[in-house]
Every structure is written in structure tokens, then in C-alpha cells.
Design a protein around this motif. Structure first.
Motif, PDB file in Angstrom:
ATOM      1  N   ALA A 134       0.797  -1.208   0.026  1.00 59.28           N
ATOM      2  CA  ALA A 134       0.182   0.153  -0.157  1.00 59.28           C
ATOM      3  C   ALA A 134       0.700   1.451   0.103  1.00 59.28           C
ATOM      4  CB  ALA A 134      -0.880  -0.082   1.396  1.00 59.28           C
ATOM      5  N   GLY A 135       2.195   1.137  -0.128  1.00 60.05           N
ATOM      6  CA  GLY A 135       3.214   2.394  -0.237  1.00 60.05           C
ATOM      7  C   GLY A 135       3.223   2.768   1.217  1.00 60.05           C
ATOM      8  N   ALA A 136       3.468   3.877   1.630  1.00 59.58           N
ATOM      9  CA  ALA A 136       4.027   4.481   2.838  1.00 59.58           C
ATOM     10  C   ALA A 136       2.876   5.514   3.421  1.00 59.58           C
ATOM     11  CB  ALA A 136       5.381   5.080   2.983  1.00 59.58           C
ATOM     12  N   MET A 137       2.857   5.462   5.048  1.00 61.60           N
ATOM     13  CA  MET A 137       2.228   6.557   5.594  1.00 61.60           C
ATOM     14  C   MET A 137       2.902   7.709   5.984  1.00 61.60           C
ATOM     15  SD  MET A 137      -0.580   4.716   7.906  1.00 61.60           S
ATOM     16  CE  MET A 137      -0.928   3.137   7.722  1.00 61.60           C
ATOM     17  N   GLY A 138       4.282   7.461   6.108  1.00 68.76           N
ATOM     18  CA  GLY A 138       5.041   8.566   6.452  1.00 68.76           C
ATOM     19  C   GLY A 138       5.637   8.463   7.826  1.00 68.76           C
ATOM     20  N   VAL A 139       6.023   9.732   8.204  1.00 68.37           N
ATOM     21  CA  VAL A 139       6.428  10.112   9.688  1.00 68.37           C
ATOM     22  C   VAL A 139       5.269  10.791  10.132  1.00 68.37           C
ATOM     23  CG1 VAL A 139       8.163  11.023  11.260  1.00 68.37           C
ATOM     24  CG2 VAL A 139       8.922   9.798   9.287  1.00 68.37           C
ATOM     25  N   HIS A 140       4.881  10.468  11.296  1.00 67.28           N
ATOM     26  CA  HIS A 140       3.792  11.204  12.050  1.00 67.28           C
ATOM     27  C   HIS A 140       4.223  11.975  13.010  1.00 67.28           C
ATOM     28  CE1 HIS A 140       1.615   8.018   9.657  1.00 67.28           C
ATOM     29  NE2 HIS A 140       0.408   8.547   9.934  1.00 67.28           N
ATOM     30  N   PHE A 141       3.681  13.139  13.103  1.00 64.94           N
ATOM     31  CA  PHE A 141       3.918  14.192  14.303  1.00 64.94           C
ATOM     32  C   PHE A 141       2.655  14.454  14.956  1.00 64.94           C
ATOM     33  CE2 PHE A 141       8.053  14.506  12.344  1.00 64.94           C
ATOM     34  CZ  PHE A 141       9.119  15.167  13.421  1.00 64.94           C
ATOM     35  N   ARG A 175      -0.172  13.671  -4.278  1.00 62.81           N
ATOM     36  CA  ARG A 175      -1.303  13.069  -4.986  1.00 62.81           C
ATOM     37  C   ARG A 175      -1.237  11.440  -4.779  1.00 62.81           C
ATOM     38  NH1 ARG A 175      -1.878   9.818  -9.126  1.00 62.81           N
ATOM     39  NH2 ARG A 175      -0.095   9.835 -10.015  1.00 62.81           N
ATOM     40  N   ASN A 176      -2.539  10.964  -4.350  1.00 60.09           N
ATOM     41  CA  ASN A 176      -2.313   9.680  -3.916  1.00 60.09           C
ATOM     42  C   ASN A 176      -3.295   8.625  -4.928  1.00 60.09           C
ATOM     43  OD1 ASN A 176      -2.758   6.874  -2.780  1.00 60.09           O
ATOM     44  ND2 ASN A 176      -3.194   7.610  -0.954  1.00 60.09           N
ATOM     45  N   PRO A 177      -2.656   8.078  -5.755  1.00 62.44           N
ATOM     46  CA  PRO A 177      -3.584   7.120  -6.766  1.00 62.44           C
ATOM     47  C   PRO A 177      -4.616   6.456  -6.266  1.00 62.44           C
ATOM     48  CG  PRO A 177      -0.995   6.500  -6.593  1.00 62.44           C
ATOM     49  CD  PRO A 177      -1.042   7.577  -5.888  1.00 62.44           C
ATOM     50  N   ASP A 178      -4.481   6.053  -4.930  1.00 63.46           N
ATOM     51  CA  ASP A 178      -5.631   5.515  -4.468  1.00 63.46           C
ATOM     52  C   ASP A 178      -6.755   6.253  -3.845  1.00 63.46           C
ATOM     53  OD1 ASP A 178      -4.575   2.894  -5.070  1.00 63.46           O
ATOM     54  OD2 ASP A 178      -3.393   2.687  -3.349  1.00 63.46           O
ATOM     55  N   GLY A 179      -6.529   7.683  -4.087  1.00 59.68           N
ATOM     56  CA  GLY A 179      -7.547   8.641  -3.318  1.00 59.68           C
ATOM     57  C   GLY A 179      -6.888   9.428  -2.231  1.00 59.68           C
ATOM     58  N   PHE A 180      -7.759  10.442  -2.077  1.00 57.51           N
ATOM     59  CA  PHE A 180      -7.037  11.592  -1.108  1.00 57.51           C
ATOM     60  C   PHE A 180      -7.199  10.983   0.517  1.00 57.51           C
ATOM     61  CE2 PHE A 180      -8.516  14.781  -4.281  1.00 57.51           C
ATOM     62  CZ  PHE A 180      -7.298  15.541  -4.262  1.00 57.51           C
ATOM     63  N   PHE A 181      -8.089   9.841   0.435  1.00 57.23           N
ATOM     64  CA  PHE A 181      -8.310   9.243   1.879  1.00 57.23           C
ATOM     65  C   PHE A 181      -7.887   8.200   2.286  1.00 57.23           C
ATOM     66  CE2 PHE A 181     -11.739  12.494   0.742  1.00 57.23           C
ATOM     67  CZ  PHE A 181     -11.256  13.709   1.617  1.00 57.23           C
ATOM     68  N   SER A 182      -7.044   7.415   1.401  1.00 59.48           N
ATOM     69  CA  SER A 182      -6.347   6.071   1.465  1.00 59.48           C
ATOM     70  C   SER A 182      -5.361   6.417   2.651  1.00 59.48           C
ATOM     71  CB  SER A 182      -5.974   5.529   0.439  1.00 59.48           C
ATOM     72  OG  SER A 182      -6.838   4.804  -0.733  1.00 59.48           O
ATOM     73  N   ASP A 183      -5.281   5.177   3.401  1.00 65.21           N
ATOM     74  CA  ASP A 183      -4.346   5.088   4.512  1.00 65.21           C
ATOM     75  C   ASP A 183      -2.908   5.269   3.902  1.00 65.21           C
ATOM     76  OD1 ASP A 183      -6.170   4.996   6.562  1.00 65.21           O
ATOM     77  OD2 ASP A 183      -5.826   2.838   6.942  1.00 65.21           O
ATOM     78  N   GLY A 184      -2.641   4.320   3.013  1.00 63.75           N
ATOM     79  CA  GLY A 184      -1.134   4.352   2.506  1.00 63.75           C
ATOM     80  C   GLY A 184      -1.046   5.153   1.148  1.00 63.75           C
ATOM     81  N   ASN A 185      -0.016   5.648   0.714  1.00 65.90           N
ATOM     82  CA  ASN A 185       0.229   6.224  -0.574  1.00 65.90           C
ATOM     83  C   ASN A 185       1.388   5.694  -1.350  1.00 65.90           C
ATOM     84  OD1 ASN A 185       1.021   8.014  -2.586  1.00 65.90           O
ATOM     85  ND2 ASN A 185      -0.021   9.834  -1.331  1.00 65.90           N
ATOM     86  N   LYS A 186       1.325   5.117  -2.488  1.00 69.64           N
ATOM     87  CA  LYS A 186       2.002   4.759  -3.242  1.00 69.64           C
ATOM     88  C   LYS A 186       3.219   5.532  -3.702  1.00 69.64           C
ATOM     89  CE  LYS A 186      -0.749   0.866  -4.330  1.00 69.64           C
ATOM     90  NZ  LYS A 186      -2.001   0.653  -5.018  1.00 69.64           N
TER      91      LYS A 186
END
Length: 138
Positions: A26-33, A117-128
Motif C-alpha cells: 500500500a505504499g507508505a504513511m510517512g513519519v507522523h507528528f 497526490r495519492n493514486p488510491d484517493g485522497f483518504f486512503s491510508d497508504g500512498n504508493k
């Protein structure tokens, strides 16, 4: 929401909550602050996210790519009895039960990919299109 660097966020009370979060497909969610006071308040405000999401860059800097809205399920239920699941500007939040990989009690969350941009949509958890491959060791 303003796009600002993580150093400014730390001065404003934001704390690093995760290393760069990713998955195999599903790609990444990144570093969360996160801003702890918001996570624990039992409320959701579309103008005040609980988490800022950054993608690590090769030079050690981080790029703001999105935000996440988070509310602990029990806190939400106590402030909104019979109110159902929370939403952000009409978008229903996702329920994450426990146990979960974050070690949190059950919670609701919604990612918003505002600056990538997220190919799976603005609200998907992961971003490829977001990667943890450039994260440096602390």
C-alpha cells in the motif's frame, strides 16, 4: 493548514509519534507528528488535524505530504453517546480496533493526502507515491 517544517512544529508542541510507516503493497504513511492534546480531547475539527505526515528525504529533511485526523474511540463515545462514528467534513473516519500495530486503544482515523497526490484517493491510508526508503537513522 499551513505547510511548515518539522522543527517549527516541535516548538509548537508537536511530537514525533512514529518512524516512517510503510507496508509491502500500500505504499507508505510517512513519519507522523502528533499534537497530544488534540489526540486526547475526544473531538474532531476539520481545521485542526491531530497528526502531520512527513516523507523523509535523502538529505535528512522531511516534506509535509498530508495530515491525519485521530480520535480514541472511547473518548469519542464518552463525548458523543449514540453519535456513531466520527467524520471529517462529511468523510467517515476508519475504525482501528485493538490490538493494533501502534499499541493504541481502539481509535478512529482518516488520512488526508493534501500535499502529495495519492493514486488510491485522497483518504486512503497508504500512498504508493510516498516512500520510507530515504529515512535516516536518528
Amino acid at each position: 493548514l499551513r505547510q511548515c517544517g518539522s522543527r517549527n512544529n516541535r516548538r509548537e508542541g508537536w511530537v514525533a509519534a512514529t518512524p516512517c510507516v510503510s507496508g509491502p503493497t500500500a505504499g507508505a504513511m510517512g513519519v507522523h507528528f502528533v499534537l497530544p492534546a488534540r489526540v486526547g480531547d475526544g473531538e474532531i475539527d476539520g481545521d485542526e488535524p491531530e497528526a502531520l505526515i512527513y516523507e523523509p528525504l535523502a538529505n535528512g529533511a522531511m516534506r509535509l505530504v498530508g495530515v491525519e485526523f485521530i480520535v480514541i474511540a472511547a473518548d469519542w463515545a464518552s463525548k458523543h453517546p449514540g453519535g456513531g462514528a466520527p467524520s471529517v467534513d462529511g468523510h467517515l473516519m476508519h475504525f482501528v480496533g485493538e490490538p493494533n500495530r501502534y499499541g493504541l486503544p481502539a481509535f478512529y482515523e482518516l488520512h488526508v493526502w493534501a500535499w502529495e497526490r495519492n493514486p488510491d484517493g485522497f483518504f486512503s491510508d497508504g500512498n504508493k507515491l510516498v516512500s520510507c526508503n530515504k529515512q535516516t537513522a536518528d
